[in-house]
Write a protein that holds these residues in place. Sequence first.
Motif, mmCIF file in Angstrom:
data_model
loop_
_atom_site.group_PDB
_atom_site.id
_atom_site.type_symbol
_atom_site.label_atom_id
_atom_site.label_comp_id
_atom_site.label_asym_id
_atom_site.label_seq_id
_atom_site.Cartn_x
_atom_site.Cartn_y
_atom_site.Cartn_z
ATOM 1 N N ASP A 179 1.072 -1.091 -0.061
ATOM 2 C CA ASP A 179 -0.020 0.377 -0.225
ATOM 3 C C ASP A 179 1.114 1.093 -0.060
ATOM 4 O O ASP A 179 0.187 2.086 -0.283
ATOM 5 C CB ASP A 179 -1.162 0.125 0.979
ATOM 6 N N THR A 180 1.951 1.394 0.388
ATOM 7 C CA THR A 180 2.478 1.841 0.490
ATOM 8 C C THR A 180 3.577 2.835 -1.313
ATOM 9 O O THR A 180 4.122 3.310 -1.832
ATOM 10 C CB THR A 180 4.169 2.392 1.200
ATOM 11 N N MET A 181 2.888 1.586 -2.368
ATOM 12 C CA MET A 181 3.899 1.744 -3.590
ATOM 13 C C MET A 181 2.926 2.586 -4.932
ATOM 14 O O MET A 181 1.379 2.676 -4.035
ATOM 15 C CB MET A 181 3.541 0.494 -4.495
ATOM 16 N N PRO A 182 3.565 3.455 -5.279
ATOM 17 C CA PRO A 182 2.893 4.329 -6.101
ATOM 18 C C PRO A 182 1.823 3.358 -6.704
ATOM 19 O O PRO A 182 1.190 1.643 -6.499
ATOM 20 C CB PRO A 182 3.179 4.222 -7.612
ATOM 21 N N LYS A 183 0.049 4.164 -7.066
ATOM 22 C CA LYS A 183 -1.174 3.133 -7.671
ATOM 23 C C LYS A 183 -0.415 1.996 -8.595
ATOM 24 O O LYS A 183 -1.627 0.861 -8.395
ATOM 25 C CB LYS A 183 -1.514 4.049 -8.112
ATOM 26 N N LEU B 22 1.924 0.339 -9.505
ATOM 27 C CA LEU B 22 2.797 -1.082 -9.038
ATOM 28 C C LEU B 22 1.646 -1.297 -8.397
ATOM 29 O O LEU B 22 1.412 -2.690 -8.376
ATOM 30 C CB LEU B 22 4.391 -0.425 -8.274
ATOM 31 N N GLU B 23 0.816 -0.680 -6.751
ATOM 32 C CA GLU B 23 -0.127 -1.295 -6.386
ATOM 33 C C GLU B 23 -0.845 -2.838 -6.594
ATOM 34 O O GLU B 23 -1.239 -3.300 -6.291
ATOM 35 C CB GLU B 23 -0.490 0.003 -5.524
#
Lengths: 254, 259
Positions: free
Chosen positions: A192-196, A198-199
């Motif tokens: 959930d800390t990844m860019p959208k 990548l998430e």
Amino acid sequence: MFLKTIKESLIIFERNFLKMMKTPEQLMDTLIFPIVFLLMFTYIFGGAISGSTANYLPIVIPGILVFCVLNTAGASGTNLKEDIETGIFNRFKSMPISRIAPLVGALICDSIRFVISILVTFTLAIIMGFWPSSGFIGILLALIFAVFCGWCISWIFAFIGLIMRTSGSVQGISFVIIMPLMFISNALVPVDTMPKVLEIIAKINPVTHMVSAVKDLFIGSIFSQEIFISLIFMIVVVIVFAPLTLKVYMKKQL
Amino acid sequence: MNAIEMKNISKNFDGLKAIDNLSLDIPENSVFAILGPNGAGKTTVINILSTLLKPDKGTVKILGFDIMKESKKVRELIGLTGQYACVDEALTAKQNLLVFGQLLGLSRKEAKIRGNELLKEFNLEDAANKPIQKFSGGMRRRLDLAVSLIDRPKLIFLDEPTTGLDPRTRNQMWSTIKNLVKKGSTVLLTTQYLEEADQLSDEIVIMDKGKIIAKGTAESLKKEYKAKNLDEVFLKITGDRTDGKNNNYEELTIVKEVV
Ligand SMILES: Nc1ncnc2c1ncn2[C@@H]1O[C@H](COP(=O)(O)OP(=O)(O)OP(=O)(O)O)[C@@H](O)[C@H]1O
Ligand SMILES: [Mg+2]
């Protein structure tokens, strides 16, 4: 006929096993990456990611176990290709034995390879202070789950091993497949800390589901959805790649 | 009966005619040599005959069995020693013989006994428990041959059995081959050493570019091409090509001097 094939597969398994025991460095090679990652991520990034090393262990260890499985599966493809390159398959092929036995023997031996590499990695995890809340049964199930996934995935790499030209290129391709799958997943960091974008990719990534499944088994939830999804995925892999591999293997002039 | 009957065999590799409409009969209980420069197609012929490679065209019968339709039966009758040694590097000589013996249907005990017999016959007893990695080229070659002889095949294919062997080991290999024939086997060998073909074989074919360009006994070939020895025959037929083959001739002269 069927019995004969089994007997021959077991003889070739014995040969592969002897070979594996004589070349322990091959097994070590596949373990080095997971172990280095485990140590590096835990002690260097663990604090930054989860506040403390101890908090990070439950996140990273399922990830490393899956990494270990993928890496060993990749190595089994490379080993298969190396074996073919020695010409020994030509000898098998000129003998009155079942054509499939050498492949089956190799796959049985791979299962042992998975058991060994997962046990080694998990032992290291325990030494580092990891102990899952699910207790012994959960651990056993998690490890069996990991071995099963490894065995299913090794069909993919066996296929790659058969179609590539050299064992070096098999190794290269495996690396190129495994690394992005590992990093764009929840294996090493929370997604959930990844860019959208990548998430989203990470959430579709089968590696994420496998890691979540192992995490679930480590906390004792045996009937989790993640386990179900992973198992379906593994079965699809086998249904697609086992016939493909067998077809290429039977057809190819090794 | 003929041990081998090849009819109109062709094999292409991406447009290259490796074997070009080749027909050949080889009688039982003889030594037959295929001679030819690099790339002539010798290995390809052996691979087709030993069921490793499917020909594009033509039929082959091995001791009466069709290689395509009855490949299993054919594999029971043949032994193959390929151009490059096919034994397990990591295993010892004993383990190799044990694995292959069992695969050929022997029990563990029988495979052990047969293995020991072969180790003795091929002078490998001292090295029986050494991994093949530590073997010399000649030992590897001999073990390779020993493995192909486990089930006493009636027809034995030897692809360049003596390439890279020293003269003494080569002589040993020759007497082994002669012994096999004495015991009733048929041997088909390929070689780049004309001396070897001359010494060993009952009949010789010379191949180039996938075709047979001469066939006969060593004597008849010498007569036909008005040559003193097979070297000359070979040179006269294949022409003065210099793609590395000169090495072989040099080696050959050395061998002659030593032997
Ligand atoms: N698998 C393959 N794919 C493509 N070409 C091949 C293959 N095998 C053989 N060839 C080609 O077919 C031709 C015949 O090769 P072959 O190996 O039969 O020759 P050879 O007489 O055994 O030569 P050598 O003395 O070098 O062993 C060569 O030109 C070779 O390049
Ligand atoms: Mg050859």
